[in-house]
Scaffold this active site. Structure first.
Site, PDB file in Angstrom:
ATOM      1  N   PHE A   1       0.858  -1.187   0.000  1.00 61.30           N
ATOM      2  CA  PHE A   1       0.000   0.000   0.000  1.00 61.30           C
ATOM      3  C   PHE A   1       0.891   1.232   0.000  1.00 61.30           C
ATOM      4  O   PHE A   1       1.746   1.385   0.868  1.00 61.30           O
ATOM      5  CB  PHE A   1      -0.937   0.037   1.212  1.00 61.30           C
ATOM      6  CG  PHE A   1      -1.856   1.236   1.168  1.00 61.30           C
ATOM      7  CD1 PHE A   1      -2.985   1.232   0.361  1.00 61.30           C
ATOM      8  CD2 PHE A   1      -1.559   2.379   1.885  1.00 61.30           C
ATOM      9  CE1 PHE A   1      -3.809   2.353   0.281  1.00 61.30           C
ATOM     10  CE2 PHE A   1      -2.389   3.505   1.812  1.00 61.30           C
ATOM     11  CZ  PHE A   1      -3.513   3.487   1.005  1.00 61.30           C
TER      12      PHE A   1
ATOM     13  N   ASP B   1       9.223   2.623   1.768  1.00 62.17           N
ATOM     14  CA  ASP B   1       8.025   3.314   2.251  1.00 62.17           C
ATOM     15  C   ASP B   1       7.907   3.035   3.743  1.00 62.17           C
ATOM     16  O   ASP B   1       7.447   1.974   4.164  1.00 62.17           O
ATOM     17  CB  ASP B   1       6.790   2.805   1.490  1.00 62.17           C
ATOM     18  CG  ASP B   1       5.512   3.518   1.927  1.00 62.17           C
ATOM     19  OD1 ASP B   1       5.526   4.159   3.002  1.00 62.17           O
ATOM     20  OD2 ASP B   1       4.505   3.413   1.213  1.00 62.17           O
TER      21      ASP B   1
ATOM     22  N   LYS C   1       2.766   9.494   8.424  1.00 62.10           N
ATOM     23  CA  LYS C   1       1.884   9.232   9.560  1.00 62.10           C
ATOM     24  C   LYS C   1       2.301   9.824  10.911  1.00 62.10           C
ATOM     25  O   LYS C   1       1.746  10.823  11.335  1.00 62.10           O
ATOM     26  CB  LYS C   1       1.632   7.729   9.660  1.00 62.10           C
ATOM     27  CG  LYS C   1       0.728   7.237   8.510  1.00 62.10           C
ATOM     28  CD  LYS C   1       0.178   5.874   8.749  1.00 62.10           C
ATOM     29  CE  LYS C   1      -0.990   5.549   7.833  1.00 62.10           C
ATOM     30  NZ  LYS C   1      -0.611   4.988   6.525  1.00 62.10           N
TER      31      LYS C   1
HETATM   32  C1  LIG Z   1      -0.875   5.288   5.163  1.00 59.60           C
HETATM   33  C2  LIG Z   1       0.161   4.870   4.197  1.00 59.60           C
HETATM   34  C3  LIG Z   1       0.392   5.578   3.001  1.00 59.60           C
HETATM   35  C4  LIG Z   1      -0.479   6.730   2.564  1.00 59.60           C
HETATM   36  O1  LIG Z   1      -0.389   7.813   3.410  1.00 59.60           O
HETATM   37  P1  LIG Z   1      -1.480   9.017   3.269  1.00 59.60           P
HETATM   38  O2  LIG Z   1      -1.011  10.023   4.266  1.00 59.60           O
HETATM   39  O3  LIG Z   1      -2.819   8.444   3.566  1.00 59.60           O
HETATM   40  O4  LIG Z   1      -1.390   9.511   1.871  1.00 59.60           O
HETATM   41  C5  LIG Z   1       1.422   5.177   2.193  1.00 59.60           C
HETATM   42  N1  LIG Z   1       2.200   4.118   2.522  1.00 59.60           N
HETATM   43  C6  LIG Z   1       2.017   3.417   3.644  1.00 59.60           C
HETATM   44  C7  LIG Z   1       2.926   2.273   3.969  1.00 59.60           C
HETATM   45  C8  LIG Z   1       0.979   3.758   4.514  1.00 59.60           C
HETATM   46  O5  LIG Z   1       0.773   3.027   5.619  1.00 59.60           O
END
Ligand SMILES: *Cc1c(COP(=O)(O)O)cnc(C)c1O
Length: 386
Positions: free
Chosen positions: A123, A208, A237
């Protein structure tokens, strides 16, 4: 717009690991606003930083130098071994910056249509490029045409990657632990293997760490468990404890790709958001919260393993630090509502996995309460749905 299937509750305030609704009912929070409020709610250091900064200067734009942004970049680089940082407002945007860096790096290497390897079950966000990078058909459905240039591989399978020989590949984008994908952990050797492969093939290793970063994994950044440094890392986050801020960090050649005019953000790295993030880093360090996350993670994982042992519907309890998954043998989305009713906030992801993302300031007593209460809920759920 009806983009969310929301729970029927609204919170008026919070304190530490607890949230309160308008009726005064209190909820033990094992979601933390989806891994955002790692310092808990109403943390005095964040509150003070925000109040002070709001009274001084909230925004001035990236037309000018921003001392707090420079300070935050320096702090993050010192902690991670990266060379520089680009600031934005979300995880998706941080990954967009990473993707743009990879594309520019491709051009730099004379590759007209560079490709990025991404993983099944991943994700990376909801913008067009990041949903195209995401390895979940539900996220992509109905948004064709997707952004091209992504090659998908099975997560955690190093041999499959090593067998690829596409000369247009320039980077790998991967999560150290797949959070949304169901708290999936690769073998401990995986990131080190990816790092070595990337060096050998001149690919960028882009991590990420939007969910795993800022202490949640039990280290400041999850890749530190593997003793490696990536070429690019995205954060968001927990970086602002609820104030929207994202960052894309880079080192070496990757840090040279976004030159003046090549990227930008109106709000990115404004004084208010940076003041919050600096207060977050101060607090993580002062209270040794990454170490605390590691301790609490063990306490919770072991506690749940003991509590749920011998329950046939429980497949596995797994996690890294305070990113914990309890995988059941059946869909369990209903557990969210059952727990809410009982004053407990948990999340379910990948259909069958209860995901726990409690704040790093949780006390031992609160951790034990979480085990006790959620243990009973899971046990009752498994026996009723049988
Ligand atoms: C939450 C998340 C995102 C997206 O972040 P947003 O602030 O909602 O755009 C991307 N990568 C990972 C691993 C995430 O957990």
């Amino acid at each position: 717009m009806p983009t969310y299937a929301r729970q029927p509750v609204t919170f008026t305030h919070g304190e530490g690991a607890w949230l309160f609704d308008a009726e005064g009912k209190r909820y033990l929070d094992a979601v933390s606003g989806v891994a955002v409020c790692s310092l808990g709610h109403a943390h005095p250091a964040v509150r003070k930083a925000l109040c002070d900064q709001a009274g001084r200067l909230i925004h001035s734009s990236n037309l000018y130098r921003i001392a707090l942004q420079e300070e935050l970049a320096a702090r993050l680089c010192r902690l991670s071994g990266m060379d520089n940082a680009f600031f934005c407002n979300s995880g998706a945007e941080a990954n967009e910056a990473a993707i743009k860096i990879a594309r520019r790096y491709g051009q730099h290497r004379g590759i007209a249509e560079p490709k990025i390897i991404v993983m099944e079950g991943s994700f990376h966000g909801r913008t067009l490029a990041t949903l195209s990078a995401t390895g979940n058909p539900k996220v992509q459905e109905g948004f064709a045409p997707l952004v091209g240039g992504f090659l998908r591989q099975p997560y955690g399978d190093f041999e499959a990657l090593a067998a690829m020989d596409d000369p247009e590949v320039v980077a790998i984008l991967v999560e150290p632990v797949q959070g949304e994908g169901g708290v999936r952990l690769p073998a401990p050797s995986y990131l080190g293997q990816l790092k070595a492969l990337c060096e050998q093939r001149r690919w960028l290793l882009m991590l990420d760490e939007v969910q795993t970063g800022m202490g949640r994994s039990g280290r400041m950044f999850a890749h530190q468990h593997a003793g490696i440094t990536p070429d690019v890392m995205s954060l968001a986050k927990a970086l602002g404890n609820g104030v929207p801020i994202g960052a894309c960090l880079a080192r070496g050649i990757a840090a040279e790709m976004l030159t003046p005019g090549k990227h930008g953000s109106t709000f990115g790295g404004n004084p208010l958001a940076c003041a919050a993030a600096l207060a977050v880093i101060d607090t993580l360090e002062l209270e040794a919260l990454p170490e605390r996350a590691a301790q609490l993670g063990c306490r919770l994982a072991e506690g749940f393993r003991t509590r749920l042992a011998n329950l046939p519907g429980v497949r596995q309890v797994r996690g890294l630090g305070l990113l914990i998954g309890i995988e059941l043998d059946r869909p369990c989305g209903e557990i969210v509502g059952i727990a809410l009713e009982q004053g407990l906030l948990v999340n379910v992801t990948a259909d069958k996995t209860v995901r726990l993302l409690p704040p790093l300031i949780l006390t031992d007593a609160e951790a034990d309460e979480l085990i006790y209460r959620l243990g009973a809920i899971i046990e009752a759920y498994l026996s009723s749905a049988r």
